[in-house]
Scaffold this motif. Structure first.
Motif, PDB file in Angstrom:
ATOM      1  N   LEU A  82      66.545  51.787  -5.046  1.00 13.59           N
ATOM      2  CA  LEU A  82      67.938  51.327  -5.325  1.00 13.59           C
ATOM      3  C   LEU A  82      68.121  50.959  -6.763  1.00 13.59           C
ATOM      4  N   ASP A  83      67.320  50.731  -7.701  1.00 13.84           N
ATOM      5  CA  ASP A  83      67.400  50.686  -8.790  1.00 13.84           C
ATOM      6  C   ASP A  83      67.438  52.102  -9.516  1.00 13.84           C
ATOM      7  N   ASP A  84      66.894  52.962  -9.113  1.00 11.10           N
ATOM      8  CA  ASP A  84      67.113  54.498  -9.409  1.00 11.10           C
ATOM      9  C   ASP A  84      68.419  54.840  -9.482  1.00 11.10           C
ATOM     10  N   ILE A  85      69.326  54.343  -8.431  1.00 13.60           N
ATOM     11  CA  ILE A  85      70.551  55.158  -8.020  1.00 13.60           C
ATOM     12  C   ILE A  85      71.654  54.113  -8.207  1.00 13.60           C
ATOM     13  N   LEU A  86      71.237  52.625  -8.387  1.00 14.89           N
ATOM     14  CA  LEU A  86      72.452  51.597  -8.722  1.00 14.89           C
ATOM     15  C   LEU A  86      72.103  50.896 -10.001  1.00 14.89           C
ATOM     16  N   THR A  87      71.106  50.713 -10.512  1.00 11.43           N
ATOM     17  CA  THR A  87      70.722  49.966 -11.765  1.00 11.43           C
ATOM     18  C   THR A  87      70.922  48.431 -11.354  1.00 11.43           C
ATOM     19  N   ILE A  92      66.938  40.436  -9.535  1.00 11.53           N
ATOM     20  CA  ILE A  92      66.513  40.591  -8.082  1.00 11.53           C
ATOM     21  C   ILE A  92      65.346  41.618  -8.210  1.00 11.53           C
ATOM     22  N   ARG A  93      65.506  42.393  -9.140  1.00 15.45           N
ATOM     23  CA  ARG A  93      64.353  43.511  -8.928  1.00 15.45           C
ATOM     24  C   ARG A  93      62.829  42.771  -9.312  1.00 15.45           C
ATOM     25  N   LEU A  94      62.954  41.851 -10.153  1.00 16.11           N
ATOM     26  CA  LEU A  94      61.445  41.302 -10.165  1.00 16.11           C
ATOM     27  C   LEU A  94      61.213  40.118  -9.206  1.00 16.11           C
ATOM     28  N   SER A  95      62.185  39.691  -8.410  1.00 15.23           N
ATOM     29  CA  SER A  95      61.918  38.767  -7.531  1.00 15.23           C
ATOM     30  C   SER A  95      61.270  39.677  -6.286  1.00 15.23           C
ATOM     31  N   VAL A  96      61.988  40.782  -5.884  1.00 15.47           N
ATOM     32  CA  VAL A  96      61.216  41.548  -4.978  1.00 15.47           C
ATOM     33  C   VAL A  96      59.966  42.051  -5.321  1.00 15.47           C
TER      34      VAL A  96
END
Length: 324
Positions: A82-87, A92-96
């Motif tokens: 998701l980070d690749d396509i949406l940033t 959120i990213r670090l929590s996951v």
């Protein structure tokens, strides 16, 4: 695994990668060059999704093993995709990432150890995953370096100490062969993307953690030594130059070789592969459990690397703040 099983699995992974290429092309999932990039052309992004898909195939066809690790891998790969396509928002990213790492720790049964191992492991694991991600900047480097790690781990598992499923090691190795077929080229068909670099880092860290916990031999951390030296030294130099270490950059030594020295990507990737291969051979056959020898190997590599880096890049570039 039989030869037939390996062949079927390899062909299946090739098919899945090709299907992903079609989807990525249709949905315009591409990698555009930016401040951190060492490439100049638009290329399909996310080809490294094959690593997570390979692990899922292993899970369903080899007895539903390592459920918490697989769940953690799926979560961290999904959020990275998701980070690749949406940033995504960093929180959120670090929590996951944190949840995925906790699932890995549960698979390791790390929570049965004294509590102080948890924060140490969190720093090491998350640091390694992020460093691995930052090192993924040129064609061939992540795929070849990771394949070497998996091959070395397979040798250890088969000949020195059985610590994990050989089928999982083989499955991941096959996915790396597929990825390298499309990435280890002068003009790559695809890049790993965060889903690939983060995913394969998570997988390799899981294997090394299993090995260390089974053997109580921390020397196996050196299976990622050359990446570690480049990543850590680059962070230190950026701190000295008072740069924001979280901003995109092209300060790694491999990037200097590729960008400033114009060394072809595949040659740089091969240099890193060969150096780490020598380290792995020394580690497995000569160092083994001797911590003093491991420290000497580590110190020797750091000194040689720093001498070469200062010689090639110069004190001004490494230590002085750059005027924008």
């Amino acid at each position: 695994m039989s030869i037939i099983s390996i062949a079927v699995l390899l062909l299946s992974l090739f098919a899945l990668e090709l299907i992903y290429f079609k989807l990525a092309d249709y949905f315009n999932i591409i990698d555009k060059p930016n401040a951190r990039s060492s490439h100049t052309s638009v290329t399909l992004r996310g080809g490294g999704i094959i690593f997570c898909l390979a692990a899922i195939i292993f899970f369903f066809f080899f007895g539903f093993q390592y459920v918490y690790f697989i769940l953690g891998l799926v979560l961290i790969s999904f959020i990275s995709f998701l980070d690749d396509i949406l940033t995504l928002n960093n929180k959120i990213r670090l929590s996951v990432h944190f949840i995925s790492v906790m699932l890995m720790f549960y698979q390791w049964q790390l929570f049965s150890l004294p509590w102080f191992w948890i924060p140490i492991a969190v720093i090491l694991v998350i640091g390694t995953i992020n460093a691995y991600n930052f090192m993924d900047g040129i064609n061939g480097i992540t795929g070849s370096y990771s394949l070497l790690a998996i091959i070395t781990l397979y040798y250890i598992n088969e000949n020195i100490y059985a610590f994990t499923s050989p089928a999982l090691l083989i499955t991941i190795a096959l996915s790396l062969l597929v990825f390298n077929f499309f990435n280890f080229r002068k003009k790559a068909k695809c890049f790993a993307g965060d889903v690939g670099s983060v995913g394969i880092a998570f997988i390799i860290v899981f294997f090394i953690g299993q090995l260390i916990l089974a053997t109580h031999n921390f020397n196996y951390i050196l299976l990622l030594l050359f990446y570690g030296i480049d990543a850590v030294s680059t962070i230190l130099f950026r701190v000295i130059r008072k740069e924001n270490i979280f901003e995109a950059h092209r300060s790694h030594f491999y990037q200097f070789l590729s960008n400033e020295k114009k060394t072809p990507h595949l040659i740089v990737a091969t240099i890193y592969l060969l150096i780490q291969s020598i380290i792995n051979i020394i580690l497995v056959f000569f160092v083994a459990e001797n911590i003093f020898s491991a420290l000497l190997l580590c110190l020797f590599c750091i000194v040689i690397f720093m001498v070469v880096r200062f010689k090639m890049e110069g004190k001004q570039r490494l230590l002085k703040a750059r005027v924008v």
